[in-house]
Each structure stands twice: as structure tokens, then as C-alpha cells.
Design an enzyme around this catalytic site. Sequence first.
Site, PDB file in Angstrom:
ATOM      1  N   ILE A  16      -1.665   0.396 -12.492  1.00 31.36           N
ATOM      2  CA  ILE A  16      -0.648  -0.031 -13.468  1.00 31.36           C
ATOM      3  C   ILE A  16      -1.279  -0.935 -14.524  1.00 31.36           C
ATOM      4  CG2 ILE A  16       1.630  -1.069 -13.779  1.00 31.36           C
ATOM      5  CD1 ILE A  16       2.199  -0.542 -10.837  1.00 31.36           C
ATOM      6  N   ILE A  67      -9.425 -13.543  -8.492  1.00 34.51           N
ATOM      7  CA  ILE A  67      -8.327 -14.471  -8.821  1.00 34.51           C
ATOM      8  C   ILE A  67      -8.216 -15.606  -7.799  1.00 34.51           C
ATOM      9  CG2 ILE A  67      -6.909 -12.849 -10.129  1.00 34.51           C
ATOM     10  CD1 ILE A  67      -5.160 -12.625  -7.502  1.00 34.51           C
ATOM     11  N   SER A  92      -2.620  -3.296  -2.808  1.00 37.40           N
ATOM     12  CA  SER A  92      -1.333  -2.656  -3.094  1.00 37.40           C
ATOM     13  C   SER A  92      -0.916  -1.549  -2.121  1.00 37.40           C
ATOM     14  CB  SER A  92      -1.376  -2.069  -4.516  1.00 37.40           C
ATOM     15  OG  SER A  92      -2.289  -0.981  -4.553  1.00 37.40           O
ATOM     16  N   THR A 135       7.275  -6.053  -6.387  1.00 39.10           N
ATOM     17  CA  THR A 135       7.708  -4.765  -5.843  1.00 39.10           C
ATOM     18  C   THR A 135       9.113  -4.833  -5.250  1.00 39.10           C
ATOM     19  OG1 THR A 135       7.223  -3.210  -4.041  1.00 39.10           O
ATOM     20  CG2 THR A 135       6.484  -5.446  -3.705  1.00 39.10           C
ATOM     21  N   ASP A 136       9.776  -3.686  -5.212  1.00 38.16           N
ATOM     22  CA  ASP A 136      11.095  -3.636  -4.560  1.00 38.16           C
ATOM     23  C   ASP A 136      10.970  -3.733  -3.031  1.00 38.16           C
ATOM     24  OD1 ASP A 136       9.985  -1.130  -4.064  1.00 38.16           O
ATOM     25  OD2 ASP A 136      11.685   0.025  -4.838  1.00 38.16           O
ATOM     26  N   GLU A 137       9.732  -3.578  -2.508  1.00 33.81           N
ATOM     27  CA  GLU A 137       9.568  -3.594  -1.043  1.00 33.81           C
ATOM     28  C   GLU A 137       9.883  -4.952  -0.431  1.00 33.81           C
ATOM     29  OE1 GLU A 137       6.233  -1.624   0.616  1.00 33.81           O
ATOM     30  OE2 GLU A 137       6.302  -0.002  -0.843  1.00 33.81           O
ATOM     31  N   TYR A 160       1.922  -5.882   3.638  1.00 35.35           N
ATOM     32  CA  TYR A 160       1.881  -5.829   2.171  1.00 35.35           C
ATOM     33  C   TYR A 160       3.119  -6.484   1.568  1.00 35.35           C
ATOM     34  CZ  TYR A 160       2.800  -3.936  -2.485  1.00 35.35           C
ATOM     35  OH  TYR A 160       3.143  -3.813  -3.813  1.00 35.35           O
ATOM     36  N   LYS A 164       3.584  -9.912  -0.691  1.00 32.80           N
ATOM     37  CA  LYS A 164       4.179  -9.925  -2.042  1.00 32.80           C
ATOM     38  C   LYS A 164       5.396 -10.852  -2.064  1.00 32.80           C
ATOM     39  CE  LYS A 164       3.167  -7.814  -5.259  1.00 32.80           C
ATOM     40  NZ  LYS A 164       2.189  -8.093  -6.358  1.00 32.80           N
ATOM     41  N   ASP A 299       4.438   9.151  12.113  1.00 36.35           N
ATOM     42  CA  ASP A 299       5.058   8.289  11.100  1.00 36.35           C
ATOM     43  C   ASP A 299       4.240   7.018  10.875  1.00 36.35           C
ATOM     44  OD1 ASP A 299       6.898   7.656   9.218  1.00 36.35           O
ATOM     45  OD2 ASP A 299       8.605   7.452  10.587  1.00 36.35           O
TER      46      ASP A 299
HETATM   47  P1  NAD Z   1      -4.008  -1.062  -7.658  1.00 35.36           P
HETATM   48  O1  NAD Z   1      -4.368  -1.211  -6.223  1.00 35.36           O
HETATM   49  O2  NAD Z   1      -4.160   0.265  -8.306  1.00 35.36           O
HETATM   50  O3  NAD Z   1      -4.843  -2.103  -8.538  1.00 35.36           O
HETATM   51  C1  NAD Z   1      -5.038  -3.425  -8.150  1.00 35.36           C
HETATM   52  C2  NAD Z   1      -6.122  -4.029  -9.051  1.00 35.36           C
HETATM   53  O4  NAD Z   1      -6.279  -5.414  -8.689  1.00 35.36           O
HETATM   54  C3  NAD Z   1      -7.482  -3.362  -8.886  1.00 35.36           C
HETATM   55  O5  NAD Z   1      -8.071  -3.140 -10.153  1.00 35.36           O
HETATM   56  C4  NAD Z   1      -8.292  -4.385  -8.082  1.00 35.36           C
HETATM   57  O6  NAD Z   1      -9.683  -4.324  -8.334  1.00 35.36           O
HETATM   58  C5  NAD Z   1      -7.671  -5.688  -8.567  1.00 35.36           C
HETATM   59  N1  NAD Z   1      -7.845  -6.774  -7.581  1.00 35.36           N
HETATM   60  C6  NAD Z   1      -7.578  -6.732  -6.244  1.00 35.36           C
HETATM   61  N2  NAD Z   1      -7.886  -7.917  -5.677  1.00 35.36           N
HETATM   62  C7  NAD Z   1      -8.325  -8.736  -6.672  1.00 35.36           C
HETATM   63  C8  NAD Z   1      -8.754 -10.078  -6.728  1.00 35.36           C
HETATM   64  N3  NAD Z   1      -8.814 -10.833  -5.606  1.00 35.36           N
HETATM   65  N4  NAD Z   1      -9.132 -10.608  -7.908  1.00 35.36           N
HETATM   66  C9  NAD Z   1      -9.086  -9.851  -9.043  1.00 35.36           C
HETATM   67  N5  NAD Z   1      -8.679  -8.559  -9.054  1.00 35.36           N
HETATM   68  C10 NAD Z   1      -8.304  -8.004  -7.892  1.00 35.36           C
HETATM   69  O7  NAD Z   1      -2.507  -1.593  -7.763  1.00 35.36           O
HETATM   70  P2  NAD Z   1      -1.311  -1.076  -8.689  1.00 35.36           P
HETATM   71  O8  NAD Z   1      -0.633   0.054  -8.016  1.00 35.36           O
HETATM   72  O9  NAD Z   1      -1.809  -0.923 -10.073  1.00 35.36           O
HETATM   73  O10 NAD Z   1      -0.330  -2.340  -8.591  1.00 35.36           O
HETATM   74  C11 NAD Z   1      -0.433  -3.418  -9.511  1.00 35.36           C
HETATM   75  C12 NAD Z   1       0.612  -4.451  -9.175  1.00 35.36           C
HETATM   76  O11 NAD Z   1       1.910  -3.868  -9.262  1.00 35.36           O
HETATM   77  C13 NAD Z   1       0.508  -5.019  -7.759  1.00 35.36           C
HETATM   78  O12 NAD Z   1       0.799  -6.382  -7.811  1.00 35.36           O
HETATM   79  C14 NAD Z   1       1.586  -4.269  -6.983  1.00 35.36           C
HETATM   80  O13 NAD Z   1       2.072  -5.047  -5.910  1.00 35.36           O
HETATM   81  C15 NAD Z   1       2.620  -4.066  -8.060  1.00 35.36           C
HETATM   82  N6  NAD Z   1       3.510  -2.907  -7.896  1.00 35.36           N
HETATM   83  C16 NAD Z   1       2.977  -1.675  -7.716  1.00 35.36           C
HETATM   84  C17 NAD Z   1       3.815  -0.558  -7.645  1.00 35.36           C
HETATM   85  C18 NAD Z   1       3.276   0.834  -7.462  1.00 35.36           C
HETATM   86  O14 NAD Z   1       4.051   1.769  -7.260  1.00 35.36           O
HETATM   87  N7  NAD Z   1       1.967   1.050  -7.544  1.00 35.36           N
HETATM   88  C19 NAD Z   1       5.197  -0.731  -7.741  1.00 35.36           C
HETATM   89  C20 NAD Z   1       5.711  -2.027  -7.905  1.00 35.36           C
HETATM   90  C21 NAD Z   1       4.844  -3.104  -8.005  1.00 35.36           C
HETATM   91  O1  DAU Z   2       8.083   0.568  -3.855  1.00 37.30           O
HETATM   92  C1  DAU Z   2       6.995   0.060  -4.586  1.00 37.30           C
HETATM   93  C2  DAU Z   2       5.726   0.259  -3.788  1.00 37.30           C
HETATM   94  O2  DAU Z   2       5.416   1.653  -3.853  1.00 37.30           O
HETATM   95  C3  DAU Z   2       4.552  -0.568  -4.312  1.00 37.30           C
HETATM   96  O3  DAU Z   2       4.848  -1.928  -4.170  1.00 37.30           O
HETATM   97  C4  DAU Z   2       3.270  -0.227  -3.554  1.00 37.30           C
HETATM   98  O4  DAU Z   2       2.168  -0.934  -4.110  1.00 37.30           O
HETATM   99  C5  DAU Z   2       3.024   1.261  -3.678  1.00 37.30           C
HETATM  100  O5  DAU Z   2       1.876   1.628  -2.936  1.00 37.30           O
HETATM  101  C6  DAU Z   2       4.242   2.051  -3.195  1.00 37.30           C
HETATM  102  O6  DAU Z   2       4.408   1.884  -1.758  1.00 37.30           O
HETATM  103  P1  DAU Z   2       4.826   3.127  -0.819  1.00 37.30           P
HETATM  104  O7  DAU Z   2       4.428   2.848   0.564  1.00 37.30           O
HETATM  105  O8  DAU Z   2       6.235   3.518  -1.077  1.00 37.30           O
HETATM  106  O9  DAU Z   2       3.892   4.269  -1.499  1.00 37.30           O
HETATM  107  P2  DAU Z   2       2.996   5.439  -0.849  1.00 37.30           P
HETATM  108  O10 DAU Z   2       2.539   6.298  -1.982  1.00 37.30           O
HETATM  109  O11 DAU Z   2       1.968   4.910   0.075  1.00 37.30           O
HETATM  110  O12 DAU Z   2       4.062   6.248   0.010  1.00 37.30           O
HETATM  111  C7  DAU Z   2       5.225   6.782  -0.578  1.00 37.30           C
HETATM  112  C8  DAU Z   2       6.018   7.435   0.541  1.00 37.30           C
HETATM  113  O13 DAU Z   2       5.307   8.587   1.016  1.00 37.30           O
HETATM  114  C9  DAU Z   2       6.224   6.554   1.746  1.00 37.30           C
HETATM  115  O14 DAU Z   2       7.510   6.801   2.290  1.00 37.30           O
HETATM  116  C10 DAU Z   2       5.148   7.002   2.731  1.00 37.30           C
HETATM  117  C11 DAU Z   2       5.004   8.478   2.409  1.00 37.30           C
HETATM  118  N1  DAU Z   2       3.649   9.063   2.582  1.00 37.30           N
HETATM  119  C12 DAU Z   2       2.600   8.428   2.007  1.00 37.30           C
HETATM  120  C13 DAU Z   2       1.330   8.937   2.136  1.00 37.30           C
HETATM  121  C14 DAU Z   2       0.135   8.233   1.493  1.00 37.30           C
HETATM  122  C15 DAU Z   2       3.487  10.234   3.296  1.00 37.30           C
HETATM  123  O15 DAU Z   2       4.466  10.818   3.809  1.00 37.30           O
HETATM  124  N2  DAU Z   2       2.233  10.763   3.414  1.00 37.30           N
HETATM  125  C16 DAU Z   2       1.127  10.147   2.874  1.00 37.30           C
HETATM  126  O16 DAU Z   2      -0.021  10.669   3.035  1.00 37.30           O
END
Ligand code: NAD
Ligand code: DAU
Length: 362
Positions: A16, A67, A92, A135-137, A160, A164, A299
Site C-alpha cells: 500500500i 522505525i 502485515s 485495519t478493520d481486523e 497481527y 495493530k 483452516d
Molecule cells: P506490506 O507488508 O506489503 O508492507 C509493509 C512495509 O513495511 C514493507 O515495505 C516493509 O519493508 C516495511 N517495514 C516492516 N517493518 C519495518 C520496520 N521495522 N521499519 C521500517 N519499515 C518496515 O504491508 P501493506 O499490506 O502494504 O500494509 C501497509 C499498512 O496498511 C500496514 O500497517 C497494515 O497493517 C495496513 N493495512 C493493510 C491492509 C491490506 O489489506 N494489506 C488493509 C488495512 C490496513
Molecule cells: O482486513 C484487512 C487485513 O486484510 C489487513 O489488515 C492485513 O494486513 C491483510 O493481510 C488482510 O488480512 P487477511 O487475513 O484478511 O488477508 P489474506 O489475504 O491473508 O486472507 C484473505 C482471506 O483468504 C482470509 O479469510 C484467509 C483466506 N486465505 C488466505 C490465504 C493466503 C485462504 O483461504 N487461502 C490462502 O492461501
Amino acid sequence: MRNFETLLITGGCGFIGSNFVRYLLKEAGFQGRVINLDKLTYAGNPHNLSDIERDFSNQYRFVIGDICNGETLQKIYDQNRFDGIIHFAAESHVDRSIYGPAEFIQTNIHGTFSLLECARKNWPAGQGLFHHVSTDEVFGSLGDEGYFTESTAYDPHSPYSASKAASDHLVKAYHHTYGLPITLSNCSNNYGPYHFPEKLIPLMILNALAGKRLPVYGDGRNVRDWLYVEDHCRGIWRIMQNGRPGETYNIGGHSEKTNLDVVHTLCDLLEEAAPAGCNLHLKKQGFAAYRDLLLFVKDRPGHDRRYAIDCRKIEDELGWRPTVSFAEGLKRTIRWYLDHPDWVRTVQSGAYRQWLDQHYGQ
Ligand code: NAD
Ligand code: DAU
């Protein structure tokens, strides 16, 4: 509307964060400077922003660092005097947090604390804005009915989401106790370009194309609310510019899907974009269609059943709405992965880790 001269973005090399930096400089027309602080964990890839490094060299600077390290943060602050922080950096991935929670506690809690301390010490009272991306989690899991609102009680279930939640509480406490100007967003599941292929959508796309099985956890009926990443980026920027200090905003896609729906839709879209009949990997193993690769597996422990977001607050107050439908977003995402085989090879290879070691001495 708030203006910023110098923004500190943490985690800008991740999924992101990199989409946000690109959105900010290319779409939103931000004229100030962007300092991207990233530790480059397995999820961080500096190549995600190589176009930005090339085209915006006068505005964009990448700094490798952690950080959690207060001295690093102070040095960056002394050199740049930023007036806004957008904090993406985190561990994440929920599955990784189940099998190895320590890094999650360190980065998500201690790291957020270090950043807050840096902001508190350096910004004169009431100045600057600290936006925390969450996150909504943190709200736990829903049954068949209902939605998370900004006032839903926190009830995190995985290491996780617990980490958060702790970071959210710290951010709110710094506002309440020290008057630090903060905003916070709790967003649903993002998807789109540069998504690391451990998460559901990119994993399924790349496994399918490689003729590997598509592992669906449990009965596949868990529900997530999906949002195209650029819509999330627009929402964050809207909050930075116009959000009320001290407030939390939920961000969601109005796009609830079961995991089975997601995987089936992906398979069907892949049949259009890269038909299974022409895929040698599938042919070799006797699979006729991508859907045939689906496999129900054990699961995830403590797997949350359903997330759903009520995002009327950001819609009503700030006029933000998701603009990319799930079908359109998935088509764009599949196209992006098909068009970027080099990126995929890089993030999947051990050679990438070696390259990082050579260039950034980790
Ligand atoms: P990501 O795992 O793709 O990226 C995380 C980044 O943070 C990486 O570039 C990593 O190198 C950097 N990082 C990790 N530890 C660090 C540290 N100690 N110091 C400096 N940099 C560090 O994550 P993402 O999916 O892009 O998520 C970004 C943010 O958004 C997170 O805070 C996550 O909780 C939040 N978020 C993600 C989602 C989603 O669906 N991916 C949804 C809601 C919120
Ligand atoms: O809701 C926001 C969150 O969404 C973020 O805060 C997290 O950083 C992000 O990783 C994501 O979390 P989820 O656990 O929802 O995402 P993930 O892609 O890991 O899984 C999505 C759904 O799919 C979840 O119900 C688990 C399921 N899943 C996931 C994987 C990787 C599978 O069924 N098979 C898989 O191989």
C-alpha cells in the site's frame, strides 16, 4: 484544506505504501517532498518505486532504516523537518503472525511507539499531523449481520490484529494525553498491483498461472470486504488534507465476498485473460480449467469469519467513495501480474534477497 511541505512515509516500499507514494506524486499532484523510510523486510521492495525515484528525484528520497530505532528517526527528522507522517510500516500478514508473532510486536507496537515519541519531541504543540494506517481486523469478527463502525469495541483475535490494536491505542493515547495531532484509518482488505504473493488474491493468480493448487482455508465461506488499493490511497490523502484531528475513519469497499467467490471469480477472469487451455503447466497435469486447481485445506487457526465495514463517516464528512468495482479491480490486477513477470520472479527469488544484502548491507 491542510498543506504539507515534507512528508515522512513509513513502509513506502510495501504494497500500500508504494501505491500511496505513486498516487501522491503522480495523481494527487503533491508538490512537496516525500521521505520514504523502510527497513526492506521480505515484503519491502525498492523496485516498487523505481519509476518514482527516476521521475521525481527532486521530490522523493528513499532512506533504509527501522522505525523502531529512535536515533535513526531523530536523524531523519533533523535533516528533513517533516510536517506530516503517514505510517504504513508494519508486519502485515496474519498467517505469519500466527507462526512467528515476535516481529509483529516489535515493529507494529514498538515501532509505532518510537515514531510517536519522535513526533511528540520534535513537533511544537499542536503542529504536524500523524496519520496511522490501520485495519478493520482490530474489531474482531462479525456474524452474518452487522458492520464495523468507528465506535465498535476493539476485539482483536490474531497476534497481527492484537499488535495493530495496541498501536491504534497508543496513537489515540498520544492525542488524548499530549495533544499530538493524529488521524487514524481502519481499512478493509486491499488488493491491486505490487501486492506481495503471500496474500489471497496475488497468491491465487500466480498459483493458477503456474498450474499450482489454490489452497482455500476451511470451508471457504469466510467473508472479507475488498477495496482496490488506489481507492484506499485516495481515502488516506483525503483524511490527511481534511480529516478532523483526533478522529478515526473507517474505509471499505462495499464489496463483501466469500473467499470461494473471490477464487471462482479470479479463475473465470483468468480464463478470459490467459485461457487454461493454452497453459502448459495445467495441461501437463491434466487440469482443464483454473477452477479445477481449487483445493480445500486446513483452516487458519482462529480464522475470523466475517469483516464488513460501515464507512459512512468518511463518505459523509469527506466526500470519499470507492470508485473501482471489484470486477474492474480484479481485471486490472490480473492484467498487472500478467504484464510484470519480472517483478514476480524478483520477489519470489532468493537472488532478490542477495541483491538487497549487496545493495543495502542487511
Ligand atoms: P506490506 O507488508 O506489503 O508492507 C509493509 C512495509 O513495511 C514493507 O515495505 C516493509 O519493508 C516495511 N517495514 C516492516 N517493518 C519495518 C520496520 N521495522 N521499519 C521500517 N519499515 C518496515 O504491508 P501493506 O499490506 O502494504 O500494509 C501497509 C499498512 O496498511 C500496514 O500497517 C497494515 O497493517 C495496513 N493495512 C493493510 C491492509 C491490506 O489489506 N494489506 C488493509 C488495512 C490496513
Ligand atoms: O482486513 C484487512 C487485513 O486484510 C489487513 O489488515 C492485513 O494486513 C491483510 O493481510 C488482510 O488480512 P487477511 O487475513 O484478511 O488477508 P489474506 O489475504 O491473508 O486472507 C484473505 C482471506 O483468504 C482470509 O479469510 C484467509 C483466506 N486465505 C488466505 C490465504 C493466503 C485462504 O483461504 N487461502 C490462502 O492461501
